[in-house]
Motif scaffolding. Structure first.
Motif, PDB file in Angstrom:
ATOM      1  N   LYS B  72       0.825  -1.216   0.000  1.00  0.00           N
ATOM      2  CA  LYS B  72       0.000   0.000   0.000  1.00  0.00           C
ATOM      3  C   LYS B  72       0.857   1.263   0.000  1.00  0.00           C
ATOM      4  CE  LYS B  72      -4.303   0.018   2.193  1.00  0.00           C
ATOM      5  NZ  LYS B  72      -5.156  -0.227   3.392  1.00  0.00           N
ATOM      6  N   ARG B  73       1.974   1.207   0.702  1.00  0.00           N
ATOM      7  CA  ARG B  73       2.870   2.363   0.714  1.00  0.00           C
ATOM      8  C   ARG B  73       3.552   2.545  -0.630  1.00  0.00           C
ATOM      9  NH1 ARG B  73       6.488   2.777   6.136  1.00  0.00           N
ATOM     10  NH2 ARG B  73       4.789   2.810   7.650  1.00  0.00           N
ATOM     11  N   LEU B  74       3.889   1.407  -1.250  1.00  0.00           N
ATOM     12  CA  LEU B  74       4.618   1.450  -2.518  1.00  0.00           C
ATOM     13  C   LEU B  74       3.741   1.990  -3.644  1.00  0.00           C
ATOM     14  CD1 LEU B  74       7.032   0.656  -4.319  1.00  0.00           C
ATOM     15  CD2 LEU B  74       6.143  -1.679  -4.365  1.00  0.00           C
ATOM     16  N   GLN B  75       2.457   1.659  -3.588  1.00  0.00           N
ATOM     17  CA  GLN B  75       1.549   1.986  -4.681  1.00  0.00           C
ATOM     18  C   GLN B  75       1.329   3.503  -4.802  1.00  0.00           C
ATOM     19  OE1 GLN B  75      -2.374   0.324  -4.311  1.00  0.00           O
ATOM     20  NE2 GLN B  75      -2.306  -0.444  -6.420  1.00  0.00           N
ATOM     21  N   LEU B  76       1.491   4.007  -6.020  1.00  0.00           N
ATOM     22  CA  LEU B  76       1.335   5.445  -6.275  1.00  0.00           C
ATOM     23  C   LEU B  76       0.272   5.622  -7.358  1.00  0.00           C
ATOM     24  CD1 LEU B  76       2.607   8.276  -5.704  1.00  0.00           C
ATOM     25  CD2 LEU B  76       4.111   7.863  -7.638  1.00  0.00           C
ATOM     26  N   ASP B  77      -0.967   5.907  -6.955  1.00  0.00           N
ATOM     27  CA  ASP B  77      -1.988   6.100  -7.984  1.00  0.00           C
ATOM     28  C   ASP B  77      -2.063   7.575  -8.364  1.00  0.00           C
ATOM     29  OD1 ASP B  77      -3.258   7.295  -5.875  1.00  0.00           O
ATOM     30  OD2 ASP B  77      -4.615   5.617  -5.499  1.00  0.00           O
ATOM     31  N   GLU B  78      -2.938   7.871  -9.325  1.00  0.00           N
ATOM     32  CA  GLU B  78      -3.094   9.231  -9.831  1.00  0.00           C
ATOM     33  C   GLU B  78      -3.404  10.216  -8.697  1.00  0.00           C
ATOM     34  OE1 GLU B  78      -5.815  10.956 -13.437  1.00  0.00           O
ATOM     35  OE2 GLU B  78      -5.319   8.814 -13.359  1.00  0.00           O
ATOM     36  N   HIS B  79      -4.232   9.739  -7.764  1.00  0.00           N
ATOM     37  CA  HIS B  79      -4.674  10.563  -6.644  1.00  0.00           C
ATOM     38  C   HIS B  79      -3.504  10.937  -5.725  1.00  0.00           C
ATOM     39  CE1 HIS B  79      -7.692  12.021  -3.854  1.00  0.00           C
ATOM     40  NE2 HIS B  79      -7.027  11.396  -2.878  1.00  0.00           N
ATOM     41  N   LYS B  80      -2.717   9.922  -5.350  1.00  0.00           N
ATOM     42  CA  LYS B  80      -1.551  10.164  -4.473  1.00  0.00           C
ATOM     43  C   LYS B  80      -0.552  11.096  -5.153  1.00  0.00           C
ATOM     44  CE  LYS B  80      -0.636   6.051  -1.542  1.00  0.00           C
ATOM     45  NZ  LYS B  80       0.315   4.901  -1.447  1.00  0.00           N
ATOM     46  N   LEU B  81      -0.361  10.889  -6.467  1.00  0.00           N
ATOM     47  CA  LEU B  81       0.606  11.714  -7.189  1.00  0.00           C
ATOM     48  C   LEU B  81       0.130  13.165  -7.247  1.00  0.00           C
ATOM     49  CD1 LEU B  81       3.226  11.939  -8.788  1.00  0.00           C
ATOM     50  CD2 LEU B  81       1.979  11.256 -10.850  1.00  0.00           C
ATOM     51  N   ARG B 130       8.283   4.396  -0.348  1.00  0.00           N
ATOM     52  CA  ARG B 130       7.084   5.235  -0.497  1.00  0.00           C
ATOM     53  C   ARG B 130       7.498   6.320  -1.486  1.00  0.00           C
ATOM     54  NH1 ARG B 130       4.535   9.179   2.488  1.00  0.00           N
ATOM     55  NH2 ARG B 130       6.395   9.476   3.757  1.00  0.00           N
ATOM     56  N   PRO B 131       7.213   6.102  -2.789  1.00  0.00           N
ATOM     57  CA  PRO B 131       7.818   6.952  -3.825  1.00  0.00           C
ATOM     58  C   PRO B 131       7.522   8.436  -3.657  1.00  0.00           C
ATOM     59  CG  PRO B 131       6.565   5.130  -4.803  1.00  0.00           C
ATOM     60  CD  PRO B 131       6.343   5.061  -3.340  1.00  0.00           C
ATOM     61  N   ILE B 135       9.376  13.147  -3.664  1.00  0.00           N
ATOM     62  CA  ILE B 135       8.858  14.426  -4.167  1.00  0.00           C
ATOM     63  C   ILE B 135       8.854  15.468  -3.059  1.00  0.00           C
ATOM     64  CG2 ILE B 135       6.778  15.536  -5.088  1.00  0.00           C
ATOM     65  CD1 ILE B 135       6.142  12.868  -6.521  1.00  0.00           C
ATOM     66  N   GLN B 136       8.358  15.073  -1.906  1.00  0.00           N
ATOM     67  CA  GLN B 136       8.290  16.012  -0.778  1.00  0.00           C
ATOM     68  C   GLN B 136       9.693  16.423  -0.327  1.00  0.00           C
ATOM     69  OE1 GLN B 136       7.596  14.373   3.003  1.00  0.00           O
ATOM     70  NE2 GLN B 136       6.715  16.224   3.902  1.00  0.00           N
ATOM     71  N   ILE B 137      10.584  15.442  -0.229  1.00  0.00           N
ATOM     72  CA  ILE B 137      11.937  15.713   0.262  1.00  0.00           C
ATOM     73  C   ILE B 137      12.672  16.687  -0.655  1.00  0.00           C
ATOM     74  CG2 ILE B 137      14.218  14.655   0.552  1.00  0.00           C
ATOM     75  CD1 ILE B 137      12.583  12.072   1.438  1.00  0.00           C
ATOM     76  N   LEU B 150      19.363  11.240  -2.397  1.00  0.00           N
ATOM     77  CA  LEU B 150      18.244  10.403  -1.976  1.00  0.00           C
ATOM     78  C   LEU B 150      18.590   8.929  -2.118  1.00  0.00           C
ATOM     79  CD1 LEU B 150      15.531  12.099  -4.209  1.00  0.00           C
ATOM     80  CD2 LEU B 150      15.644  12.277  -1.712  1.00  0.00           C
ATOM     81  N   LYS B 151      18.077   8.132  -1.199  1.00  0.00           N
ATOM     82  CA  LYS B 151      18.126   6.688  -1.388  1.00  0.00           C
ATOM     83  C   LYS B 151      16.786   6.148  -0.951  1.00  0.00           C
ATOM     84  CE  LYS B 151      19.576   2.356  -1.609  1.00  0.00           C
ATOM     85  NZ  LYS B 151      18.275   1.774  -1.219  1.00  0.00           N
ATOM     86  N   GLY B 152      16.006   5.665  -1.926  1.00  0.00           N
ATOM     87  CA  GLY B 152      14.680   5.133  -1.624  1.00  0.00           C
ATOM     88  C   GLY B 152      14.738   3.629  -1.424  1.00  0.00           C
ATOM     89  N   GLY B 153      13.664   3.079  -0.886  1.00  0.00           N
ATOM     90  CA  GLY B 153      13.581   1.629  -0.720  1.00  0.00           C
ATOM     91  C   GLY B 153      13.727   0.926  -2.068  1.00  0.00           C
TER      92      GLY B 153
END
Lengths: 435, 435
Positions: B72-81, B130-131, B135-137, B150-153
């Protein structure tokens, strides 16, 4: 990570300090000032004992063949002691760094957030064989509401014991528990102290660069201080040559052992032929040995050649390395590579060049047309200096009493819960500043 | 101390980031805000690429049998983006933390000291899969004038690559060099990054407690964050029982995985028999497992017995340990022993008791009659949160943009030297504040 035996007496000392410091932390300014005055009076009463202990320290040090500059630091005469006691009363007059409200904000009706300064807790201060340092440190610690564990140089052990005994005697008649001040006497205890990250909140090491680096590398406790002080003076092509000579002489010779004295002089190529001969004459009059890169050697003859090693050396002595650069960008690049982020200065009449330098040089202090020797808590008007930090994060540069406090967020509500601010009928925050 | 090979590409990446960040550091607020808007637009243009990359990440993670909450954290839908892009524009609207004048003081005629906030330099940010965090960072880093590595999961690698590609594309048309943003992709690079104390000024690790502790134990770079979040709620003998139930339920259940949720409830003995049955009923209705010490078990039957282990455990789950104490002093002693200095609260109508608690508890947040769940940068009104620190030194507690800046002392003179202020005809400092 803690390698100290739980049965160690040092842990007990640290716990006792922490416990009594937590009560000191909430005392009024008046109560702390009364304790500071009591310390001053107790030191006056114990004057003869302290001076006698110091004579014994000095005799022992002489028998051990102590070096002359160290002996001078160790020696505590009536005059030095009187000055130190006057210093205690000066600390009493400083503004209390505790209890300052930094943020005062309404989060919602009846829900108030404050950010208020508070003491760090317990300070661990390791200093060289200069007994009056103990007097200054204790008064700063109490003014800032902190407990303090002291470790003085081993040559000053009798003096420090007499001083701390008097201080504890003075505190015993006040609201401050004498346990807030502790004196360690062995090197083994110093090593143990660095492991006590659960009980000690800040270490302030005073001493040689290598000692400070040792402390930084061997503790998880935050360290306030600096190892190297490699400061530069850059003479821009737009420099006023007379100012550039005067400032260079002051920054190098006024107190060459100080961390804010310069080690390397950078000179713009287009002004070097005019400037360097005048500089050399002034420096020679002040007995300064000059070293230079190849281009400098073409202008100033009979120079010692400067090697890459020179750019990273803190001489702490009457030696100055000189390098010619082709641009302000090259000067900034050299400083950001070799500087210790302490204090860096430019001499120029060109305001745009000065702005570039102040903006792009990475150091706690960036100066224009003045001597690096101004980098000092008293000269900055802080009333006291607990150390000079070359770290990137605050506190940075000369640090006054504010470096001995942190802050807490206090939130006061009347049954407020977060659930009220989420979901379908979520309330909004007001976020209204009250100061 | 640096064990990284000088030829390593990561060192080159870090040097490039540092060099471009030093130019970003001196840009105007307007130029930085233009860059932030360019990032928002570039992310909008690259929407399809980003969402497609995320689908590929999600498919790969599913094939690897990823756990549902992580998916759920990994998933980035249109809304989250879309929300994340709106968040970028919100950062644009925040006050610029750089260039604030904290001290402006005349030291003597013509000699002026200023303390001005400036960027830290380069941030190293390690976050979980959490992609949208990337963006926020990036927008917070640019607003505060810092470069960012940056280093993401590893599960989010395609998404992060698409996001960073778009960000760099957006920056390429602005005053900000795209090199200020870098993305690392391997675990080995993370380890190397922690060694680069010469090039990286602050590490912000986001992830599990054990990961944060690993980072803290393996770098000399300052770390902003916290390992444990062991928060307590103390129900004083003077508590309003209804408030004490409501606040306890919110602090435990509103989001049990949060670091500011409570783990242990301390109850004064004289109110326990009235309070605990009501609390237990409310907690059972919220599916909370209760554990208690022996005295609690005499009031609430069929409890799991709490052991010493419970007092030092962050459950991050619907479990609550309960302990009965005989006094507010005992409650404070328990909290100062077991708490992680995050956020601690008292429920009481007795203002003197509240004052004692707020004064003597050692934590970044000390609360009276409200839920510990308020400990959060957005709720405090900071507009953004870069982390929550449980260290003793500032920045402490929830940290907003101000945690990404430091300060410099600027001194401007006209040939001023320290020698003028010493000796027989010493000038005096004026130390006159100009703000």
């Amino acid at each position: 990570m803690t390698i100290v035996d739980i049965a160690s007496p040092l842990i007990e000392i640290a716990q006792k300090t922490r416990s009594s410091a937590s009560k000191l932390a909430v005392l009024s300014t008046e109560a702390k000032n009364q304790a500071i005055e009591a310390i001053a009076q107790a030191l006056e009463s114990a004057r003869d004992d302290i001076l006698q202990a110091n004579i014994a320290d000095c005799e022992a040090a002489t028998a051990d063949g102590i070096a002359k500059p160290l002996y001078k630091r160790l020696q505590l005469d009536e005059h030095k002691l009187r000055d130190a006691i006057a210093g205690v009363r000066d600390v009493g007059k400083l503004a209390d760094p505790v209890g300052k409200v930094q943020i005062h904000r309404e989060i919602d009706t009846g829900l108030i957030l404050k950010r208020i300064t508070c003491p760090l807790g317990v300070l661990g201060i390791i200093f060289e064989a200069r007994p009056e340092a103990a007097i200054q440190i204790v008064s700063l610690a109490i003014k800032s509401g902190n407990g303090v564990i002291l470790k003085g140089g081993k040559e000053a052990i009798r003096s420090c014991e007499a001083i701390v005994k008097a201080i504890k005697q003075g505190l015993s008649h006040t609201a401050v528990n004498p346990d807030v001040v502790q004196l360690l006497t062995t090197r083994e205890q110093t090593i143990e102290l660095l492991q006590l990250d659960k009980y000690v909140d800040l270490i302030i090491p005073r001493g040689s660069n290598s000692f400070v680096r040792f402390v930084q590398d061997n503790t998880r406790i935050p360290v306030l201080g600096h190892a190297d002080g490699i400061c530069h003076l850059y003479i821009d092509k737009g420099a006023d040559i007379a100012k550039a000579v005067t400032i260079a002489v002051d920054a190098k010779t006024q107190y060459p052992a100080a961390c804010n004295a310069i080690e390397t002089l950078l000179v713009h190529a287009s002004i070097a032929a005019d400037y360097l001969p005048q500089l050399a004459a002034a420096m020679q009059a002040n007995h300064v040995e000059l070293r230079g890169d190849e281009r400098t050697a073409k202008i100033l003859h009979h120079l010692t050649a400067a090697t890459a090693q020179d750019w990273e050396t803190e001489y702490s002595d009457l030696i100055l390395a000189i390098k010619i650069v082709d641009s302000i960008e090259d000067a900034i690049a050299h400083i950001n590579e070799y500087g210790s982020r302490h204090t860096e200065a430019i001499v120029t009449e060109d305001l745009a060049a000065a702005e570039t330098f102040l903006g792009l040089v990475n150091a706690a202090g960036v100066y224009h047309n003045c001597s690096t020797r101004f980098a000092d808590g008293f000269r900055y008007g802080f009333g006291a200096e607990v150390g000079i930090s070359t770290q990137q994060m605050p506190p940075r540069g000369p640090v006054g009493l504010e470096g001995l406090v942190t802050y807490k967020y206090q939130m006061i509500g009347d049954g407020h819960i977060v659930a009220s601010y989420t979901g379908a009928n979520a309330k909004s925050f007001t976020h209204r500043d009250l100061i």
